[in-house]
Design a protein around this motif. Sequence first.
Motif, PDB file in Angstrom:
ATOM      1  N   ARG A 113      43.625  15.803 104.825  1.00  0.00           N
ATOM      2  CA  ARG A 113      42.756  16.685 104.293  1.00  0.00           C
ATOM      3  C   ARG A 113      41.615  17.253 105.294  1.00  0.00           C
ATOM      4  N   PRO A 114      40.792  16.073 106.010  1.00  0.00           N
ATOM      5  CA  PRO A 114      40.067  16.465 107.089  1.00  0.00           C
ATOM      6  C   PRO A 114      40.631  17.197 108.209  1.00  0.00           C
ATOM      7  N   ILE A 115      41.884  16.706 108.606  1.00  0.00           N
ATOM      8  CA  ILE A 115      42.459  17.169 109.773  1.00  0.00           C
ATOM      9  C   ILE A 115      42.752  18.959 109.577  1.00  0.00           C
ATOM     10  N   ALA A 116      43.332  19.211 108.398  1.00  0.00           N
ATOM     11  CA  ALA A 116      43.360  20.464 108.093  1.00  0.00           C
ATOM     12  C   ALA A 116      42.184  21.488 108.159  1.00  0.00           C
ATOM     13  N   SER A 117      41.102  20.678 107.678  1.00  0.00           N
ATOM     14  CA  SER A 117      39.725  21.592 107.491  1.00  0.00           C
ATOM     15  C   SER A 117      39.175  21.434 108.929  1.00  0.00           C
ATOM     16  N   SER A 118      39.598  20.599 109.855  1.00  0.00           N
ATOM     17  CA  SER A 118      39.215  20.638 111.187  1.00  0.00           C
ATOM     18  C   SER A 118      39.935  21.768 111.969  1.00  0.00           C
ATOM     19  N   LEU A 119      41.115  22.037 111.539  1.00  0.00           N
ATOM     20  CA  LEU A 119      42.054  23.082 112.278  1.00  0.00           C
ATOM     21  C   LEU A 119      41.442  24.393 111.716  1.00  0.00           C
ATOM     22  N   ALA A 120      41.044  24.513 110.322  1.00  0.00           N
ATOM     23  CA  ALA A 120      40.490  26.009 110.025  1.00  0.00           C
ATOM     24  C   ALA A 120      38.825  26.116 110.559  1.00  0.00           C
ATOM     25  N   ALA A 121      38.055  25.047 110.707  1.00  0.00           N
ATOM     26  CA  ALA A 121      37.009  25.023 111.466  1.00  0.00           C
ATOM     27  C   ALA A 121      37.032  25.497 112.533  1.00  0.00           C
ATOM     28  N   SER A 122      38.088  24.898 113.412  1.00  0.00           N
ATOM     29  CA  SER A 122      38.274  25.466 114.879  1.00  0.00           C
ATOM     30  C   SER A 122      38.596  26.886 114.974  1.00  0.00           C
ATOM     31  N   ALA A 123      39.564  27.169 113.892  1.00  0.00           N
ATOM     32  CA  ALA A 123      39.916  28.798 114.097  1.00  0.00           C
ATOM     33  C   ALA A 123      38.757  29.714 113.744  1.00  0.00           C
ATOM     34  N   LEU A 124      37.673  29.384 113.017  1.00  0.00           N
ATOM     35  CA  LEU A 124      36.408  29.957 112.783  1.00  0.00           C
ATOM     36  C   LEU A 124      35.715  30.026 113.846  1.00  0.00           C
ATOM     37  N   LEU A 127      29.826  25.170 118.982  1.00  0.00           N
ATOM     38  CA  LEU A 127      29.448  23.844 118.129  1.00  0.00           C
ATOM     39  C   LEU A 127      28.779  24.008 117.145  1.00  0.00           C
ATOM     40  N   ALA A 128      27.709  24.796 117.042  1.00  0.00           N
ATOM     41  CA  ALA A 128      27.187  25.151 115.507  1.00  0.00           C
ATOM     42  C   ALA A 128      27.986  25.831 114.522  1.00  0.00           C
ATOM     43  N   SER A 129      29.046  26.570 114.910  1.00  0.00           N
ATOM     44  CA  SER A 129      29.773  27.315 113.922  1.00  0.00           C
ATOM     45  C   SER A 129      30.867  26.147 113.608  1.00  0.00           C
ATOM     46  N   TYR A 130      31.420  25.496 114.424  1.00  0.00           N
ATOM     47  CA  TYR A 130      32.505  24.418 114.153  1.00  0.00           C
ATOM     48  C   TYR A 130      31.782  23.385 112.897  1.00  0.00           C
ATOM     49  N   CYS A 131      30.482  23.018 113.412  1.00  0.00           N
ATOM     50  CA  CYS A 131      30.104  22.073 112.601  1.00  0.00           C
ATOM     51  C   CYS A 131      29.740  22.485 111.290  1.00  0.00           C
ATOM     52  N   ALA A 132      29.124  23.827 111.267  1.00  0.00           N
ATOM     53  CA  ALA A 132      28.806  24.442 109.640  1.00  0.00           C
ATOM     54  C   ALA A 132      30.082  24.685 108.979  1.00  0.00           C
ATOM     55  N   ALA A 133      30.971  25.138 109.558  1.00  0.00           N
ATOM     56  CA  ALA A 133      32.512  25.424 109.012  1.00  0.00           C
ATOM     57  C   ALA A 133      33.024  23.993 108.619  1.00  0.00           C
ATOM     58  N   GLY A 134      32.941  22.974 109.364  1.00  0.00           N
ATOM     59  CA  GLY A 134      33.530  21.877 109.216  1.00  0.00           C
ATOM     60  C   GLY A 134      32.926  21.027 108.177  1.00  0.00           C
TER      61      GLY A 134
END
Length: 523
Positions: A452-463, A500-507
């Motif tokens: 689950r966290p790996i899939a979420s990291s992928l989605a956060a990276s896309a954002l 970095l901020a957008s990834y951390c927030a989305a993640g």
Amino acid sequence: MEEPAASAPEASRLARDSAVVGAATVASRLLGFARDVLIARLLGGGPAADAFLAALRLPNLVRRVLGEGGLNAPFVPLYLAIKVDKGEKAARRFAGEAAGQLGLLLLVLVTLGELFAPWLVLGLAGGFADEPETLALAASYTRLMLPFLLLTTLAALLAALLNAERRFAVAALAPALMNAILLGVLLVLHVMGAAPEAGARWLALCVSLTGLAHLAMILASLRGPGLPRPSLRWSPEMTRLIRTGGATLLAASAAQLVLLVATQIASSESGAVAALYYADRVFQLPLGFVGVAMGTVVLSDMALAATRGGPDAMLGQSLALGLALALPAATALVALAEPIVSALFEYGRFDAGDRERTAAALAAFGCGLPFAVVAKVFGQVYFARSRPRLPLISGGLAVFVALVAGFLLPGGRNAAQMAALAAALAFAVQALMLGIALLRDGIWRPSPGNLRPIASSLAASALMLVVLVLLLRLLAEPLMPEQPASHRIGALGLLCLAGLASYCAAGWALGAFGALPLRKRRA
């Protein structure tokens, strides 16, 4: 089946130790960036740069393999097993035997390298066979750098002893000292206005001096009763080390061997070796951050766990942690390749053509970063169990894939980019083979808690990618190569912070960090 979670104190300590090692690695890489910016300004992308950077491949191979846990993999599990079974005195005696035997072997190898330096260079950059002047320069630089191999390898073995005792900081900080020395030498050479060939010669000599500084730093940390006494005595433990150590070290070196193959591919075009080197230096920042943590902290924990019944319980957590760092870094390398190269390197003799070649190679490397991290994590399970056979086979396959891809992909003007793409493909094949083997052998069963966290990291990276693309349009003008360095660096810094901020927030919103050992959990 749910994978057992690490205990809260263990998870917290894993994150803490990984952060210490990672921070030291980042400090070293940042100093390395400053060093390479000055190298690019001093040498540019001509024959002297090609010769020096090709010669530097061998010291870099040794430093990266050893610095990212290459000697830890064969030494740490055996040292800890001896310590548990026979006591600390026997373990220290084994460390002294390993240091004595390794020092003798290295002395012989360095002597042979000095005698056959031109052939050694051709093994690193075969395209120089058609450029005798560049080959002669590279051979002379190689001879000056070879003592580094003896000094830093001995230092790395003693650093593995520190890592086995969970004393990570000094060993992790040693590369930063080495880069600081070279940075100081480069500043002096710039003030003196040294010509490229002469400047490269002084730098090659100072590479060996950094190896001496590395060894001195580790010896100082082990002074007193902690310093093992070198010995040429051959014990059953040394037989065990040789039986598994060669294969383990070779398997741990697979990623760097793939990069050596990439150098061979790039050597077919003038200037491509330098472009590949500069791109690789940027690529090594995130890879080194994760790789050093996986090769020191995680390996030590897995090796200790192996003496109690098996290290696989922490595999999923380590994988999630590695990808949480690698996925956004890979996204940034692909999206920001041109601004990164321009801001870091496009000064002095480094021109627009060099920027385009280097940026194309950097974006290609970025595609392979997550696979390289996954392969690193998967390999630690086998190293901790002293079973290097499968990592060795997968590493050999990766090197073969890089060779074949380099032969099939078109070269010419894009030689550096094709070389980096060949390396990325090789990393993907290596990770896939190790993952299939872990599933087949029942060593690891992926659980929803880790996937689950790996899939979420992928989605956060896309954002994050969407944010970076939009900001690139807004900051196009200050990022232009003709703008002052302060404008380019400032705009690049803004892009990185926003990403970095957008990834951390989305993640955080998506739960990407929920299964990671970022904080101590309640039981």
